[in-house]
Design a protein around this motif. Structure first.
Motif, PDB file in Angstrom:
ATOM      1  N   ARG A 216     -20.330  82.615 -90.035  1.00 53.13           N
ATOM      2  CA  ARG A 216     -18.942  83.055 -89.935  1.00 53.13           C
ATOM      3  C   ARG A 216     -18.833  84.455 -90.527  1.00 53.13           C
ATOM      4  NH1 ARG A 216     -14.658  79.402 -89.138  1.00 53.13           N
ATOM      5  NH2 ARG A 216     -13.543  81.373 -88.829  1.00 53.13           N
ATOM      6  N   LEU A 217     -17.798  85.177 -90.137  1.00 51.53           N
ATOM      7  CA  LEU A 217     -17.445  86.400 -90.843  1.00 51.53           C
ATOM      8  C   LEU A 217     -16.580  85.946 -92.012  1.00 51.53           C
ATOM      9  CD1 LEU A 217     -16.562  88.866 -87.944  1.00 51.53           C
ATOM     10  CD2 LEU A 217     -18.738  88.564 -89.149  1.00 51.53           C
ATOM     11  N   SER A 218     -17.001  86.281 -93.212  1.00 53.52           N
ATOM     12  CA  SER A 218     -16.302  85.753 -94.379  1.00 53.52           C
ATOM     13  C   SER A 218     -14.870  86.258 -94.482  1.00 53.52           C
ATOM     14  CB  SER A 218     -17.074  86.063 -95.660  1.00 53.52           C
ATOM     15  OG  SER A 218     -17.126  87.447 -95.917  1.00 53.52           O
ATOM     16  N   CYS A 219     -14.574  87.402 -93.852  1.00 54.88           N
ATOM     17  CA  CYS A 219     -13.202  87.918 -93.885  1.00 54.88           C
ATOM     18  C   CYS A 219     -12.275  87.112 -92.992  1.00 54.88           C
ATOM     19  CB  CYS A 219     -13.165  89.396 -93.488  1.00 54.88           C
ATOM     20  SG  CYS A 219     -13.556  89.730 -91.751  1.00 54.88           S
ATOM     21  N   GLN A 220     -12.831  86.323 -92.092  1.00 57.39           N
ATOM     22  CA  GLN A 220     -12.031  85.545 -91.143  1.00 57.39           C
ATOM     23  C   GLN A 220     -12.039  84.046 -91.456  1.00 57.39           C
ATOM     24  OE1 GLN A 220     -10.232  87.270 -88.617  1.00 57.39           O
ATOM     25  NE2 GLN A 220     -10.938  88.871 -90.009  1.00 57.39           N
ATOM     26  N   ALA A 221     -12.972  83.608 -92.275  1.00 60.92           N
ATOM     27  CA  ALA A 221     -13.109  82.182 -92.588  1.00 60.92           C
ATOM     28  C   ALA A 221     -12.197  81.833 -93.757  1.00 60.92           C
ATOM     29  CB  ALA A 221     -14.567  81.861 -92.922  1.00 60.92           C
TER      30      ALA A 221
ATOM     31  N   GLU B  71     -13.889  87.148 -83.374  1.00 59.42           N
ATOM     32  CA  GLU B  71     -14.901  86.860 -84.391  1.00 59.42           C
ATOM     33  C   GLU B  71     -16.210  86.412 -83.748  1.00 59.42           C
ATOM     34  OE1 GLU B  71     -15.834  84.028 -88.258  1.00 59.42           O
ATOM     35  OE2 GLU B  71     -13.858  83.887 -87.319  1.00 59.42           O
ATOM     36  N   GLU B  72     -16.129  85.561 -82.740  1.00 60.08           N
ATOM     37  CA  GLU B  72     -17.340  85.110 -82.059  1.00 60.08           C
ATOM     38  C   GLU B  72     -18.085  86.278 -81.421  1.00 60.08           C
ATOM     39  OE1 GLU B  72     -16.070  81.974 -79.445  1.00 60.08           O
ATOM     40  OE2 GLU B  72     -16.351  80.478 -81.021  1.00 60.08           O
ATOM     41  N   ASP B  73     -17.345  87.212 -80.827  1.00 61.38           N
ATOM     42  CA  ASP B  73     -17.983  88.396 -80.235  1.00 61.38           C
ATOM     43  C   ASP B  73     -18.678  89.237 -81.297  1.00 61.38           C
ATOM     44  OD1 ASP B  73     -17.115  87.638 -77.738  1.00 61.38           O
ATOM     45  OD2 ASP B  73     -15.457  89.080 -77.657  1.00 61.38           O
ATOM     46  N   MET B  74     -18.044  89.396 -82.452  1.00 61.93           N
ATOM     47  CA  MET B  74     -18.662  90.167 -83.535  1.00 61.93           C
ATOM     48  C   MET B  74     -19.883  89.446 -84.081  1.00 61.93           C
ATOM     49  SD  MET B  74     -17.021  92.949 -83.564  1.00 61.93           S
ATOM     50  CE  MET B  74     -18.070  93.618 -84.820  1.00 61.93           C
ATOM     51  N   LEU B  75     -19.779  88.132 -84.240  1.00 59.83           N
ATOM     52  CA  LEU B  75     -20.906  87.364 -84.766  1.00 59.83           C
ATOM     53  C   LEU B  75     -22.149  87.489 -83.893  1.00 59.83           C
ATOM     54  CD1 LEU B  75     -19.171  84.125 -86.047  1.00 59.83           C
ATOM     55  CD2 LEU B  75     -20.563  85.704 -87.415  1.00 59.83           C
ATOM     56  N   ASP B  76     -21.959  87.666 -82.591  1.00 59.70           N
ATOM     57  CA  ASP B  76     -23.102  87.842 -81.700  1.00 59.70           C
ATOM     58  C   ASP B  76     -23.955  89.037 -82.097  1.00 59.70           C
ATOM     59  OD1 ASP B  76     -22.489  85.626 -80.183  1.00 59.70           O
ATOM     60  OD2 ASP B  76     -21.441  86.760 -78.625  1.00 59.70           O
ATOM     61  N   LYS B  77     -23.395  89.963 -82.870  1.00 58.42           N
ATOM     62  CA  LYS B  77     -24.112  91.174 -83.287  1.00 58.42           C
ATOM     63  C   LYS B  77     -24.712  91.052 -84.685  1.00 58.42           C
ATOM     64  CE  LYS B  77     -20.714  93.769 -80.663  1.00 58.42           C
ATOM     65  NZ  LYS B  77     -19.592  94.677 -80.710  1.00 58.42           N
TER      66      LYS B  77
ATOM     67  N   LYS C 123     -12.228  94.240 -93.820  1.00 56.19           N
ATOM     68  CA  LYS C 123     -11.784  92.887 -93.466  1.00 56.19           C
ATOM     69  C   LYS C 123     -10.917  92.835 -92.214  1.00 56.19           C
ATOM     70  CE  LYS C 123     -10.507  92.664 -97.813  1.00 56.19           C
ATOM     71  NZ  LYS C 123      -9.873  92.216 -99.031  1.00 56.19           N
ATOM     72  N   SER C 124     -11.192  93.718 -91.264  1.00 49.80           N
ATOM     73  CA  SER C 124     -10.386  93.747 -90.041  1.00 49.80           C
ATOM     74  C   SER C 124     -11.099  93.131 -88.833  1.00 49.80           C
ATOM     75  CB  SER C 124     -10.003  95.192 -89.711  1.00 49.80           C
ATOM     76  OG  SER C 124     -11.152  95.959 -89.396  1.00 49.80           O
ATOM     77  N   CYS C 125     -12.210  92.436 -89.061  1.00 52.89           N
ATOM     78  CA  CYS C 125     -12.968  91.780 -87.993  1.00 52.89           C
ATOM     79  C   CYS C 125     -13.509  92.798 -86.992  1.00 52.89           C
ATOM     80  CB  CYS C 125     -12.129  90.710 -87.294  1.00 52.89           C
ATOM     81  SG  CYS C 125     -13.121  89.547 -86.312  1.00 52.89           S
ATOM     82  N   ALA C 126     -14.004  93.927 -87.528  1.00 53.37           N
ATOM     83  CA  ALA C 126     -14.528  94.978 -86.658  1.00 53.37           C
ATOM     84  C   ALA C 126     -16.002  95.273 -86.938  1.00 53.37           C
ATOM     85  CB  ALA C 126     -13.705  96.249 -86.823  1.00 53.37           C
ATOM     86  N   CYS C 127     -16.648  94.468 -87.778  1.00 50.81           N
ATOM     87  CA  CYS C 127     -18.075  94.656 -88.049  1.00 50.81           C
ATOM     88  C   CYS C 127     -18.664  93.304 -88.436  1.00 50.81           C
ATOM     89  CB  CYS C 127     -18.297  95.703 -89.156  1.00 50.81           C
ATOM     90  SG  CYS C 127     -17.897  95.138 -90.827  1.00 50.81           S
ATOM     91  N   THR C 128     -19.895  93.288 -88.875  1.00 48.01           N
ATOM     92  CA  THR C 128     -20.529  92.027 -89.263  1.00 48.01           C
ATOM     93  C   THR C 128     -21.070  92.065 -90.690  1.00 48.01           C
ATOM     94  OG1 THR C 128     -22.693  92.699 -88.411  1.00 48.01           O
ATOM     95  CG2 THR C 128     -21.222  91.565 -86.883  1.00 48.01           C
ATOM     96  N   THR C 129     -20.680  93.041 -91.478  1.00 50.61           N
ATOM     97  CA  THR C 129     -21.272  93.192 -92.807  1.00 50.61           C
ATOM     98  C   THR C 129     -20.908  92.063 -93.762  1.00 50.61           C
ATOM     99  OG1 THR C 129     -19.487  94.636 -93.561  1.00 50.61           O
ATOM    100  CG2 THR C 129     -21.440  95.692 -92.629  1.00 50.61           C
ATOM    101  N   CYS C 130     -19.844  91.324 -93.514  1.00 48.48           N
ATOM    102  CA  CYS C 130     -19.467  90.215 -94.390  1.00 48.48           C
ATOM    103  C   CYS C 130     -19.942  88.864 -93.837  1.00 48.48           C
ATOM    104  CB  CYS C 130     -17.956  90.206 -94.632  1.00 48.48           C
ATOM    105  SG  CYS C 130     -16.969  89.670 -93.212  1.00 48.48           S
TER     106      CYS C 130
END
Length: 112
Positions: free
Chosen positions: A84-89, A69-75, A44-51
């Motif tokens: 959204r990344l659920s860890c950030q929403a 988060e937007e940069d991660m979501l691009d991946k 949950k550190s906003c370093a991947c897109t698995t969530c």
């Protein structure tokens, strides 16, 4: 209290699930606390897109994603405008309907 409706997902929650949550909790934490085992490889550190999730209803009640988060979501696999990344929403006071995508981009899944 707001509700989150998790739509059915073949592996994570085949029946779907409806949970009541306190405002201020992340979608990821709400899922995990209620038995919806969403992946969260970076803890949950906003370093991947698995969530990654897609917020089908209630998207506008969430705060805007930050640049990281937007940069991660691009991946993310299956990116949509309501992704959204659920860890950030963070849940506000409105109900949400959330879809967990069929796939994630995770090189090291613990559920092989």
């Amino acid at each position: 209290m707001p509700k989150i409706v998790f739509l059915p997902h073949a592996e994570i929650c085949p029946e779907g699930k409806v949970v009541e949550v306190e405002p201020g909790i992340s979608i990821c934490d709400a899922a995990l606390e209620n038995g919806v085992e969403i992946e969260h490889a970076c803890e949950k550190s906003c370093a991947c897109t698995t969530c990654h999730v897609i917020v089908r209803e209630g998207f506008d009640s969430l705060e805007e994603p930050d640049e990281l988060e937007e940069d991660m979501l691009d991946k993310a696999w299956g990116l949509e405008p309501e992704s959204r990344l659920s860890c950030q929403a963070i849940v506000s006071d409105e109900d949400l309907v959330v879809e967990i995508p069929k796939y994630t981009i995770n090189q090291v899944s613990e559920k092989h």
